[in-house]
Design an enzyme around this catalytic site. Structure first.
Site, PDB file in Angstrom:
ATOM      1  N   THR A 167       0.808  -1.216   0.000  1.00  0.00           N
ATOM      2  CA  THR A 167       0.000   0.000   0.000  1.00  0.00           C
ATOM      3  C   THR A 167       0.843   1.269   0.000  1.00  0.00           C
ATOM      4  O   THR A 167       0.345   2.342  -0.346  1.00  0.00           O
ATOM      5  CB  THR A 167      -0.945   0.012   1.213  1.00  0.00           C
ATOM      6  OG1 THR A 167      -0.207  -0.386   2.380  1.00  0.00           O
ATOM      7  CG2 THR A 167      -2.089  -0.967   1.013  1.00  0.00           C
ATOM      8  N   GLU A 168       2.104   1.172   0.422  1.00  0.00           N
ATOM      9  CA  GLU A 168       3.010   2.329   0.392  1.00  0.00           C
ATOM     10  C   GLU A 168       4.433   1.841   0.165  1.00  0.00           C
ATOM     11  O   GLU A 168       4.903   0.962   0.887  1.00  0.00           O
ATOM     12  CB  GLU A 168       2.992   3.099   1.723  1.00  0.00           C
ATOM     13  CG  GLU A 168       1.739   3.878   2.008  1.00  0.00           C
ATOM     14  CD  GLU A 168       1.901   4.715   3.285  1.00  0.00           C
ATOM     15  OE1 GLU A 168       3.008   5.233   3.528  1.00  0.00           O
ATOM     16  OE2 GLU A 168       0.929   4.825   4.027  1.00  0.00           O
ATOM     17  N   ASN A 169       5.117   2.427  -0.816  1.00  0.00           N
ATOM     18  CA  ASN A 169       6.543   2.182  -1.009  1.00  0.00           C
ATOM     19  C   ASN A 169       7.100   3.286  -1.886  1.00  0.00           C
ATOM     20  O   ASN A 169       6.627   3.491  -3.000  1.00  0.00           O
ATOM     21  CB  ASN A 169       6.783   0.814  -1.657  1.00  0.00           C
ATOM     22  CG  ASN A 169       8.240   0.572  -1.998  1.00  0.00           C
ATOM     23  OD1 ASN A 169       8.585   0.397  -3.169  1.00  0.00           O
ATOM     24  ND2 ASN A 169       9.107   0.586  -1.003  1.00  0.00           N
TER      25      ASN A 169
END
Length: 305
Positions: free
Chosen positions: A204-206
């Site tokens: 979901t976040e990188n």
């Protein structure tokens, strides 16, 4: 921790040693209640999914041959990811968390642990309340044993009994905490696979930020970061990890916690000084477009044509 222990983030409470654990306890129970609400009321009709997104780094032992360093690295990941994931996937807090916080609470003369406990009914209610696991991941740390004297003011940070190190050779294109260590991501994903029964994972976040404005929009370091981390996800897929999707963080420069507009994670540069907030593509936009249109690393010759 930053909201209820150090007060660095909203709501700015400094409830040393217990605030973060209490807040997390409520979050986990509330998450379970929402999952059950959806499961009982809407799932049959909508056929949707409810999961949780957890952000965590990876902890690598400084000396992989040292049992104390390996144990410290295990504590690192359990006090970060396991804190939330273990109750949801296995029904309770990690044993190492319960042991360490309980031991330090007893040393302080407290009658009960600063880490709250779940009742038998709550454990059953919470376990299995995630149709997928969202993972936010940015960086890695080397970890080794470090003992904190129990007379010190108690805190989530000192409960771990560990120290974090970085390799000075790791690229650090953005803020001081965010080093580019792609191989840590594959290890994290494989840890999740073995620890929690190979759940469905959405990244979901990188991503990576720049702290200095780049007027030429030439974010080559972001391209290298994305390339390295996405490549490690592909390796994890080959390892059998059940990764279903990936989201780069983030589409636009934005308001970043207590850093405001000074830390820029966006693929698109925003001119915050202009009232209309115009957007300008950085070099990473073209690179990422090619990746998502090919659903992987494209063949350079195919892109050229």
């Amino acid at each position: 921790e930053k909201g209820y222990e150090t007060g660095e983030h909203a709501p700015g409470l400094k409830l040393g040693g217990c605030g973060a654990y209490k807040a997390a306890h409520h979050i986990i129970k509330t998450h379970a209640k929402v999952w059950h609400s959806y499961n009982n009321t809407w799932r049959r009709e909508q056929r949707g999914m409810v999961g949780i997104s957890l952000t965590t780094g990876w902890g690598e032992p400084v000396d992989p041959h040292s049992q104390t360093d390996r144990d410290a690295a295990e504590r690192y990941i359990q006090f970060h990811l396991g804190w939330f994931a273990n109750p949801i996937y296995r029904g309770d807090y990690p044993e190492v968390m319960k042991n360490y916080v309980g031991k330090k609470s007893a040393q302080q003369g407290l009658g009960t642990s600063r880490l709250p406990s779940f009742s038998v009914q709550e454990k059953t209610y919470i376990k299995g309340t995630s149709d997928f696991l969202g993972i936010g991941h940015f960086t890695t740390r080397y970890v080794l044993q470090k003992n904190f004297p129990f007379l010190q003011v108690s805190s989530y940070h000192t409960d771990h009994d560990l120290a974090e190190l970085v390799d000075p050779n790791w690229p650090a294109p953005g803020p001081k905490w965010l080093y580019s260590v792609p191989w840590g991501f594959r290890r994290l994903l494989n840890f999740i696979k073995t620890q929690y029964g190979n759940p469905l994972i959405y990244v979901t976040e990188n991503g990576v930020s720049e702290t200095l404005q780049c007027p030429q929009l030439c974010d080559e370091w972001r391209i290298q970061y994305l390339k390295g981390y996405i490549n490690e996800i592909l390796k994890a897929l080959n390892d059998g990890v059940n990764v279903k999707g990936y989201t780069a963080w983030s589409l636009l420069d934005k308001f970043e916690w207590n850093k405001g507009f000074s830390e820029r994670f966006g693929l698109y540069h925003i001119d915050f000084q202009n009232k209309n907030k115009p957007r300008y593509p950085k070099a990473s936009v073209d690179y990422y477009k090619k990746i998502i249109s090919a659903n992987g690393f494209p063949n350079p010759r195919e892109v050229m044509s």
